[in-house]
Design a protein around this motif. Structure first.
Motif, mmCIF file in Angstrom:
data_model
loop_
_atom_site.group_PDB
_atom_site.id
_atom_site.type_symbol
_atom_site.label_atom_id
_atom_site.label_comp_id
_atom_site.label_asym_id
_atom_site.label_seq_id
_atom_site.Cartn_x
_atom_site.Cartn_y
_atom_site.Cartn_z
ATOM 1 N N LEU A 14 -37.499 50.254 6.149
ATOM 2 C CA LEU A 14 -36.280 49.529 6.508
ATOM 3 C C LEU A 14 -36.445 48.820 7.858
ATOM 4 C CD1 LEU A 14 -33.299 48.871 5.876
ATOM 5 C CD2 LEU A 14 -32.714 50.945 7.124
ATOM 6 N N LEU A 15 -37.036 49.494 8.831
ATOM 7 C CA LEU A 15 -37.274 48.852 10.125
ATOM 8 C C LEU A 15 -38.250 47.687 10.022
ATOM 9 C CD1 LEU A 15 -37.382 51.703 12.762
ATOM 10 C CD2 LEU A 15 -35.945 49.694 12.774
ATOM 11 N N LEU A 16 -39.247 47.794 9.159
ATOM 12 C CA LEU A 16 -40.162 46.667 8.949
ATOM 13 C C LEU A 16 -39.440 45.468 8.360
ATOM 14 C CD1 LEU A 16 -43.492 48.280 7.710
ATOM 15 C CD2 LEU A 16 -43.114 46.955 9.786
ATOM 16 N N VAL A 17 -38.531 45.718 7.436
ATOM 17 C CA VAL A 17 -37.745 44.622 6.861
ATOM 18 C C VAL A 17 -36.860 43.991 7.932
ATOM 19 C CG1 VAL A 17 -35.904 44.087 5.211
ATOM 20 C CG2 VAL A 17 -37.833 45.505 4.515
ATOM 21 N N ILE A 18 -36.235 44.816 8.765
ATOM 22 C CA ILE A 18 -35.392 44.292 9.851
ATOM 23 C C ILE A 18 -36.238 43.490 10.837
ATOM 24 C CG2 ILE A 18 -33.983 44.971 11.835
ATOM 25 C CD1 ILE A 18 -32.993 47.327 10.086
ATOM 26 N N ALA A 19 -37.430 43.968 11.160
ATOM 27 C CA ALA A 19 -38.310 43.235 12.069
ATOM 28 C C ALA A 19 -38.725 41.896 11.467
ATOM 29 C CB ALA A 19 -39.547 44.072 12.392
ATOM 30 N N ALA A 20 -39.049 41.891 10.188
ATOM 31 C CA ALA A 20 -39.415 40.632 9.527
ATOM 32 C C ALA A 20 -38.241 39.659 9.511
ATOM 33 C CB ALA A 20 -39.902 40.913 8.113
ATOM 34 N N GLY A 22 -35.870 39.562 11.702
ATOM 35 C CA GLY A 22 -35.736 39.080 13.067
ATOM 36 C C GLY A 22 -36.739 37.992 13.391
ATOM 37 N N VAL A 23 -37.958 38.131 12.913
ATOM 38 C CA VAL A 23 -38.979 37.107 13.154
ATOM 39 C C VAL A 23 -38.573 35.788 12.509
ATOM 40 C CG1 VAL A 23 -41.363 36.455 12.598
ATOM 41 C CG2 VAL A 23 -40.871 38.725 13.481
ATOM 42 N N ILE A 24 -37.939 35.859 11.358
ATOM 43 C CA ILE A 24 -37.539 34.640 10.655
ATOM 44 C C ILE A 24 -36.300 34.006 11.277
ATOM 45 C CG2 ILE A 24 -36.659 33.764 8.451
ATOM 46 C CD1 ILE A 24 -38.450 35.895 7.119
ATOM 47 N N THR A 25 -35.323 34.806 11.682
ATOM 48 C CA THR A 25 -34.028 34.252 12.055
ATOM 49 C C THR A 25 -33.796 34.073 13.548
ATOM 50 O OG1 THR A 25 -33.015 36.441 12.060
ATOM 51 C CG2 THR A 25 -32.929 35.195 10.012
ATOM 52 N N LEU A 26 -34.519 34.742 14.404
ATOM 53 C CA LEU A 26 -34.247 34.629 15.839
ATOM 54 C C LEU A 26 -34.639 33.241 16.353
ATOM 55 C CD1 LEU A 26 -35.194 38.193 17.008
ATOM 56 C CD2 LEU A 26 -32.929 37.192 16.910
ATOM 57 N N PRO A 27 -33.940 32.759 17.392
ATOM 58 C CA PRO A 27 -34.038 31.351 17.754
ATOM 59 C C PRO A 27 -35.290 30.926 18.515
ATOM 60 C CG PRO A 27 -32.510 32.449 19.223
ATOM 61 C CD PRO A 27 -32.908 33.445 18.170
ATOM 62 N N ASP A 28 -35.862 31.767 19.342
ATOM 63 C CA ASP A 28 -36.995 31.314 20.146
ATOM 64 C C ASP A 28 -38.176 32.276 20.031
ATOM 65 O OD1 ASP A 28 -35.878 33.375 21.551
ATOM 66 O OD2 ASP A 28 -35.925 32.388 23.492
ATOM 67 N N LEU A 30 -39.799 34.046 22.266
ATOM 68 C CA LEU A 30 -39.721 35.325 22.973
ATOM 69 C C LEU A 30 -38.913 36.349 22.190
ATOM 70 C CD1 LEU A 30 -39.231 34.026 26.614
ATOM 71 C CD2 LEU A 30 -41.310 34.856 25.536
ATOM 72 N N ALA A 31 -37.813 35.925 21.602
ATOM 73 C CA ALA A 31 -37.010 36.845 20.797
ATOM 74 C C ALA A 31 -37.760 37.261 19.538
ATOM 75 C CB ALA A 31 -35.679 36.203 20.437
ATOM 76 N N ARG A 32 -38.480 36.332 18.933
ATOM 77 C CA ARG A 32 -39.236 36.652 17.714
ATOM 78 C C ARG A 32 -40.353 37.647 17.999
ATOM 79 N NH1 ARG A 32 -38.307 31.064 16.693
ATOM 80 N NH2 ARG A 32 -40.322 30.534 17.577
ATOM 81 N N GLN A 33 -41.066 37.448 19.100
ATOM 82 C CA GLN A 33 -42.154 38.393 19.393
ATOM 83 C C GLN A 33 -41.601 39.754 19.761
ATOM 84 O OE1 GLN A 33 -43.403 39.735 22.502
ATOM 85 N NE2 GLN A 33 -41.763 38.889 23.730
ATOM 86 N N HIS A 34 -40.422 39.789 20.366
ATOM 87 C CA HIS A 34 -39.783 41.070 20.678
ATOM 88 C C HIS A 34 -39.474 41.826 19.388
ATOM 89 C CE1 HIS A 34 -37.406 43.932 22.958
ATOM 90 N NE2 HIS A 34 -36.461 43.803 22.054
ATOM 91 N N ALA A 35 -38.903 41.129 18.407
ATOM 92 C CA ALA A 35 -38.579 41.769 17.130
ATOM 93 C C ALA A 35 -39.845 42.257 16.429
ATOM 94 C CB ALA A 35 -37.828 40.792 16.235
ATOM 95 N N ALA A 36 -40.868 41.444 16.461
ATOM 96 C CA ALA A 36 -42.098 41.810 15.751
ATOM 97 C C ALA A 36 -42.788 43.008 16.376
ATOM 98 C CB ALA A 36 -43.044 40.613 15.730
ATOM 99 N N THR A 37 -42.838 43.057 17.692
ATOM 100 C CA THR A 37 -43.612 44.123 18.316
ATOM 101 C C THR A 37 -42.833 45.418 18.493
ATOM 102 O OG1 THR A 37 -43.101 43.244 20.503
ATOM 103 C CG2 THR A 37 -45.167 42.553 19.495
ATOM 104 N N LYS A 38 -41.599 45.329 18.944
ATOM 105 C CA LYS A 38 -40.843 46.558 19.218
ATOM 106 C C LYS A 38 -40.464 47.274 17.930
ATOM 107 C CE LYS A 38 -41.005 45.530 23.541
ATOM 108 N NZ LYS A 38 -42.044 44.530 23.612
ATOM 109 N N ALA A 39 -39.793 46.567 17.035
ATOM 110 C CA ALA A 39 -39.383 47.199 15.777
ATOM 111 C C ALA A 39 -40.594 47.495 14.896
ATOM 112 C CB ALA A 39 -38.393 46.303 15.040
#
Length: 113
Positions: A14-20, A22-28, A30-39
């Motif tokens: 579930l967290l991997l799906v949320i991270a993915a 986030g990578v698709i929908t976040l605007p910039d 820096l936010a995308r890399q945060h979603a990909a790495t932290k989650a």
């Protein structure tokens, strides 16, 4: 498979799906890399913990611990390098240099208010 293993693996998935998402929908970047790495780091650690609980053998446990160790050692560094590249690409270095730092006088006066 034990209930604990199933819960850990499902939570990681579930967290991997949320991270993915986030990578698709976040605007910039820096936010995308945060979603990909932290989650992503937490999700893969949960999946490895679930796999260790599903197969309680010592030879698998040390391999999974090694995988989690490599993830915890490399993903923060990769995240930092991606963030630096995004700042340089967007020509934001001057803005970042002017940003207040922790412990600056401006932070002390804001905290006192």
């Amino acid at each position: 498979m034990s209930v604990l293993a199933a819960v850990l693996i499902a939570a990681g998935a579930l967290l991997l799906v949320i991270a993915a998402w986030g990578v698709i929908t976040l605007p910039d970047a820096l936010a995308r890399q945060h979603a990909a790495t932290k989650a992503g780091t937490l999700a893969l650690a949960l999946v490895c913990a679930g796999a260790a609980a599903a197969v309680p053998q010592a030879d698998w446990a040390w391999r999974l611990a090694l995988i989690v160790g490599f993830l915890l050692a490399t993903l923060p560094v990769a995240s930092h390098l991606l963030a630096r590249a995004a700042v340089r690409e967007a020509a934001l270095e001057e803005q970042v240099a002017r940003a207040p730092r922790v412990g600056d006088a401006a932070d002390v006066t804001r905290a006192a208010e």
